[in-house]
Design a protein around this motif. Structure first.
Motif, PDB file in Angstrom:
ATOM      1  N   VAL A  45       4.870   1.055 -14.127  1.00 19.48           N
ATOM      2  CA  VAL A  45       3.539   0.577 -13.753  1.00 19.48           C
ATOM      3  C   VAL A  45       3.505   0.418 -12.238  1.00 19.48           C
ATOM      4  O   VAL A  45       4.348  -0.275 -11.658  1.00 19.48           O
ATOM      5  CB  VAL A  45       3.213  -0.763 -14.443  1.00 19.48           C
ATOM      6  N   LEU A  46       2.539   1.080 -11.589  1.00 21.45           N
ATOM      7  CA  LEU A  46       2.336   0.951 -10.152  1.00 21.45           C
ATOM      8  C   LEU A  46       1.506  -0.303  -9.915  1.00 21.45           C
ATOM      9  O   LEU A  46       0.443  -0.473 -10.522  1.00 21.45           O
ATOM     10  CB  LEU A  46       1.619   2.181  -9.601  1.00 21.45           C
ATOM     11  N   GLU A  47       1.992  -1.201  -9.049  1.00 17.81           N
ATOM     12  CA  GLU A  47       1.314  -2.465  -8.781  1.00 17.81           C
ATOM     13  C   GLU A  47       1.075  -2.656  -7.294  1.00 17.81           C
ATOM     14  O   GLU A  47       1.882  -2.220  -6.473  1.00 17.81           O
ATOM     15  CB  GLU A  47       2.132  -3.647  -9.307  1.00 17.81           C
ATOM     16  N   GLN A  48      -0.027  -3.349  -6.983  1.00 14.44           N
ATOM     17  CA  GLN A  48      -0.367  -3.663  -5.596  1.00 14.44           C
ATOM     18  C   GLN A  48      -0.568  -5.168  -5.483  1.00 14.44           C
ATOM     19  O   GLN A  48      -1.161  -5.788  -6.369  1.00 14.44           O
ATOM     20  CB  GLN A  48      -1.642  -2.936  -5.195  1.00 14.44           C
ATOM     21  N   GLU A  49      -0.106  -5.730  -4.371  1.00 17.25           N
ATOM     22  CA  GLU A  49      -0.245  -7.174  -4.155  1.00 17.25           C
ATOM     23  C   GLU A  49      -1.703  -7.544  -3.929  1.00 17.25           C
ATOM     24  O   GLU A  49      -2.439  -6.838  -3.253  1.00 17.25           O
ATOM     25  CB  GLU A  49       0.592  -7.597  -2.950  1.00 17.25           C
ATOM     26  N   SER A  50      -2.098  -8.652  -4.508  1.00 15.31           N
ATOM     27  CA  SER A  50      -3.439  -9.189  -4.330  1.00 15.31           C
ATOM     28  C   SER A  50      -3.294 -10.632  -3.880  1.00 15.31           C
ATOM     29  O   SER A  50      -2.569 -11.408  -4.503  1.00 15.31           O
ATOM     30  CB  SER A  50      -4.203  -9.115  -5.659  1.00 15.31           C
ATOM     31  N   ARG A  51      -3.963 -10.984  -2.785  1.00 11.03           N
ATOM     32  CA  ARG A  51      -3.881 -12.355  -2.266  1.00 11.03           C
ATOM     33  C   ARG A  51      -5.218 -13.051  -2.427  1.00 11.03           C
ATOM     34  O   ARG A  51      -6.262 -12.452  -2.262  1.00 11.03           O
ATOM     35  CB  ARG A  51      -3.508 -12.344  -0.784  1.00 11.03           C
TER      36      ARG A  51
ATOM     37  N   GLN B 219      -1.575  -6.651  -9.086  1.00  9.87           N
ATOM     38  CA  GLN B 219      -2.587  -5.963  -9.877  1.00  9.87           C
ATOM     39  C   GLN B 219      -2.059  -4.587 -10.271  1.00  9.87           C
ATOM     40  O   GLN B 219      -1.609  -3.814  -9.423  1.00  9.87           O
ATOM     41  CB  GLN B 219      -3.853  -5.810  -9.039  1.00  9.87           C
ATOM     42  N   ALA B 220      -2.117  -4.269 -11.560  1.00 11.55           N
ATOM     43  CA  ALA B 220      -1.670  -2.959 -12.046  1.00 11.55           C
ATOM     44  C   ALA B 220      -2.690  -1.889 -11.667  1.00 11.55           C
ATOM     45  O   ALA B 220      -3.897  -2.083 -11.840  1.00 11.55           O
ATOM     46  CB  ALA B 220      -1.489  -2.993 -13.557  1.00 11.55           C
ATOM     47  N   LEU B 221      -2.207  -0.771 -11.113  1.00 10.94           N
ATOM     48  CA  LEU B 221      -3.072   0.335 -10.707  1.00 10.94           C
ATOM     49  C   LEU B 221      -3.006   1.509 -11.675  1.00 10.94           C
ATOM     50  O   LEU B 221      -3.864   2.378 -11.644  1.00 10.94           O
ATOM     51  CB  LEU B 221      -2.691   0.813  -9.300  1.00 10.94           C
ATOM     52  N   GLY B 222      -1.974   1.554 -12.496  1.00 10.69           N
ATOM     53  CA  GLY B 222      -1.820   2.654 -13.443  1.00 10.69           C
ATOM     54  C   GLY B 222      -0.365   2.846 -13.826  1.00 10.69           C
ATOM     55  O   GLY B 222       0.527   2.248 -13.237  1.00 10.69           O
ATOM     56  N   THR B 223      -0.144   3.699 -14.805  1.00  9.14           N
ATOM     57  CA  THR B 223       1.207   4.014 -15.269  1.00  9.14           C
ATOM     58  C   THR B 223       1.583   5.402 -14.784  1.00  9.14           C
ATOM     59  O   THR B 223       0.796   6.341 -14.903  1.00  9.14           O
ATOM     60  CB  THR B 223       1.280   3.957 -16.802  1.00  9.14           C
TER      61      THR B 223
ATOM     62  N   GLU C  25       4.980  -0.951   0.358  1.00  6.77           N
ATOM     63  CA  GLU C  25       4.548  -2.321   0.099  1.00  6.77           C
ATOM     64  C   GLU C  25       3.940  -2.500  -1.291  1.00  6.77           C
ATOM     65  O   GLU C  25       3.585  -3.593  -1.666  1.00  6.77           O
ATOM     66  CB  GLU C  25       3.615  -2.843   1.183  1.00  6.77           C
ATOM     67  N   GLN C  26       3.829  -1.409  -2.055  1.00 11.42           N
ATOM     68  CA  GLN C  26       3.484  -1.544  -3.462  1.00 11.42           C
ATOM     69  C   GLN C  26       4.803  -1.643  -4.221  1.00 11.42           C
ATOM     70  O   GLN C  26       5.879  -1.644  -3.615  1.00 11.42           O
ATOM     71  CB  GLN C  26       2.677  -0.336  -3.940  1.00 11.42           C
ATOM     72  N   ARG C  27       4.724  -1.721  -5.525  1.00 15.60           N
ATOM     73  CA  ARG C  27       5.952  -1.761  -6.317  1.00 15.60           C
ATOM     74  C   ARG C  27       5.741  -1.052  -7.635  1.00 15.60           C
ATOM     75  O   ARG C  27       4.606  -0.845  -8.080  1.00 15.60           O
ATOM     76  CB  ARG C  27       6.426  -3.192  -6.517  1.00 15.60           C
ATOM     77  N   LEU C  28       6.861  -0.664  -8.235  1.00 15.57           N
ATOM     78  CA  LEU C  28       6.874  -0.046  -9.563  1.00 15.57           C
ATOM     79  C   LEU C  28       7.596  -1.011 -10.489  1.00 15.57           C
ATOM     80  O   LEU C  28       8.646  -1.561 -10.129  1.00 15.57           O
ATOM     81  CB  LEU C  28       7.576   1.307  -9.510  1.00 15.57           C
ATOM     82  N   ARG C  29       7.045  -1.220 -11.677  1.00 14.65           N
ATOM     83  CA  ARG C  29       7.636  -2.169 -12.619  1.00 14.65           C
ATOM     84  C   ARG C  29       7.951  -1.465 -13.934  1.00 14.65           C
ATOM     85  O   ARG C  29       7.169  -0.683 -14.436  1.00 14.65           O
ATOM     86  CB  ARG C  29       6.673  -3.321 -12.877  1.00 14.65           C
TER      87      ARG C  29
ATOM     88  N   PHE D 105      10.807  -2.503  -8.694  1.00 13.62           N
ATOM     89  CA  PHE D 105      11.286  -1.624  -7.634  1.00 13.62           C
ATOM     90  C   PHE D 105      10.281  -1.687  -6.482  1.00 13.62           C
ATOM     91  O   PHE D 105       9.150  -1.216  -6.626  1.00 13.62           O
ATOM     92  CB  PHE D 105      11.414  -0.184  -8.137  1.00 13.62           C
ATOM     93  N   THR D 106      10.678  -2.269  -5.367  1.00 11.92           N
ATOM     94  CA  THR D 106       9.810  -2.358  -4.195  1.00 11.92           C
ATOM     95  C   THR D 106       9.824  -1.018  -3.470  1.00 11.92           C
ATOM     96  O   THR D 106      10.894  -0.478  -3.173  1.00 11.92           O
ATOM     97  CB  THR D 106      10.307  -3.464  -3.239  1.00 11.92           C
ATOM     98  N   ILE D 107       8.641  -0.478  -3.170  1.00 10.34           N
ATOM     99  CA  ILE D 107       8.541   0.824  -2.503  1.00 10.34           C
ATOM    100  C   ILE D 107       8.673   0.627  -0.997  1.00 10.34           C
ATOM    101  O   ILE D 107       7.891  -0.092  -0.384  1.00 10.34           O
ATOM    102  CB  ILE D 107       7.207   1.527  -2.839  1.00 10.34           C
ATOM    103  N   LEU D 108       9.682   1.277  -0.405  1.00 10.29           N
ATOM    104  CA  LEU D 108       9.937   1.191   1.028  1.00 10.29           C
ATOM    105  C   LEU D 108       9.308   2.350   1.790  1.00 10.29           C
ATOM    106  O   LEU D 108       8.827   2.182   2.908  1.00 10.29           O
ATOM    107  CB  LEU D 108      11.443   1.157   1.300  1.00 10.29           C
TER     108      LEU D 108
END
Length: 112
Positions: free
Chosen positions: A11-17, A30-34, A77-81, A87-90
């Motif tokens: 799952v691709l995720e993006q931080e939401s503040r 927030q999940a953006l998709g699989t 700065e997104q991550r995969l779960r 997994f933090t994307i560098l």
């Protein structure tokens, strides 16, 4: 280049503040998709020291490419779960000359 074996659903995720009302912010993801992916681990490290609390392992995660600007195109700065694994994307780069695959250089951190 050989075709990657995309056998893991991530799952691709993006931080939401959001404001916490006291001058700070709350953080959620927030999940953006699989995305189907191939995961290849690098060599791990376990730094020593009193204040070190994480073990770190680098990964190369290959996914199908998405057009630039698409919500499902991974970026730093997104991550995969995958379940409880994160997994933090560098960094992200195209893997082949045709732009069919993207390689995400990631880091998985696990508390000791």
């Amino acid at each position: 280049m050989k075709t990657p074996h995309l056998n893991r659903a991530l799952v691709l995720e993006q931080e939401s503040r959001s404001s916490d009302g006291a001058g700070g912010y709350g953080r959620s993801w927030q999940a953006l998709g699989t995305l189907w992916a191939e995961i290849v681990p690098g060599s791990g490290r376990d730094p020593s020291g009193e204040e070190v609390i994480l073990s770190s392992v680098p990964y190369r995660i290959t996914v199908r490419a998405a057009p630039p600007g698409a919500v499902t195109r991974p970026k730093p700065e997104q991550r995969l779960r995958e379940g409880s694994r994160v997994f933090t994307i560098l960094a992200v780069t195209e893997c082949d000359a045709d732009g069919r695959w993207l390689v995400c250089f990631c880091r998985e951190e696990a508390p000791k």
